[in-house]
Design a protein around this motif. Structure first.
Motif, PDB file in Angstrom:
ATOM      1  N   SER A  93       1.085  -1.347   0.191  1.00 58.42           N
ATOM      2  CA  SER A  93      -0.013   0.103  -0.065  1.00 58.42           C
ATOM      3  C   SER A  93       0.739   1.283   0.150  1.00 58.42           C
ATOM      4  N   GLN A  94       0.284   2.428  -0.279  1.00 54.95           N
ATOM      5  CA  GLN A  94       0.855   3.570  -0.487  1.00 54.95           C
ATOM      6  C   GLN A  94       0.708   4.276   0.768  1.00 54.95           C
ATOM      7  N   CYS A 111      -0.120   7.500   0.867  1.00 53.09           N
ATOM      8  CA  CYS A 111      -1.332   8.258   0.714  1.00 53.09           C
ATOM      9  C   CYS A 111      -2.511   7.609   0.843  1.00 53.09           C
ATOM     10  N   GLU A 112      -2.611   6.171   1.132  1.00 57.78           N
ATOM     11  CA  GLU A 112      -3.811   5.598   1.339  1.00 57.78           C
ATOM     12  C   GLU A 112      -3.925   5.021   2.826  1.00 57.78           C
ATOM     13  N   TRP A 113      -2.992   5.601   3.663  1.00 52.82           N
ATOM     14  CA  TRP A 113      -3.023   5.203   5.037  1.00 52.82           C
ATOM     15  C   TRP A 113      -3.853   6.136   6.048  1.00 52.82           C
ATOM     16  N   SER A 114      -4.506   5.761   7.117  1.00 48.81           N
ATOM     17  CA  SER A 114      -4.996   6.653   7.923  1.00 48.81           C
ATOM     18  C   SER A 114      -3.887   7.514   8.546  1.00 48.81           C
TER      19      SER A 114
END
Length: 154
Positions: A84-85, A87-90
């Motif tokens: 995952s990147q 920018c996708e994380w919480s």
């Protein structure tokens, strides 16, 4: 992919690159990084980080799988199920990645090693927790110099 098999996303690190062969991800280490890699391994830092589940385990392969002329060693990291990147994380995941980076930095300095970069892209979610994935982000620590990755970390 380039002729060497280098993944297009693996272009920034002058120490080596990631490549895919037979659906397995590997890391090619350039000769220019040889002394830093040896220092990282011999310091016991890598072993401690693996024991504490802070860095992805890798296997050393003494074969130039890419045919690249500037070759020192090939690493076969434990394979991730997905990536995952940042920018996708919480926000909490980003905090966990930052805490992991600082935890690794603290352990490494005591072994004479320092992180040369602090990109969130060097961290992935693996087996339910954040883990550092870049074995080429380490170099010998020089206490006379400021942390070169500080700006990137911020």
């Amino acid at each position: 992919m380039a002729a060497t098999g280098q993944l297009p996303s693996s272009f920034r690190d002058p120490s080596g690159f990631v490549f895919l062969k037979d659906n397995i991800y590997y890391r090619h280490i350039h000769n220019s990084y040889k002394n830093h890699y040896i220092a990282f391994i011999q310091s016991g830092c890598y072993e401690e980080l693996v024991k504490d589940s802070l860095i992805l385990r890798h296997e050393e392969i003494n074969e130039n799988l890419t045919g690249h002329p500037d070759w020192f060693l090939t690493l076969k990291p434990e394979q991730l199920k997905y990536t995952s990147q940042p920018c996708e994380w919480s926000f909490d995941m980003l905090k966990d990645a930052a805490k992991l980076t600082l935890q690794i930095l603290k352990k490494c300095i005591h072994k004479g090693i320092i992180l040369k970069d602090a990109s969130a892209y060097n961290i992935q979610l693996h087996k339910g927790k954040m883990i550092f994935i870049d074995s080429l982000s380490f170099e010998e620590y020089n206490e006379a110099l400021p942390w070169v990755a500080y700006r990137q970390f911020c």
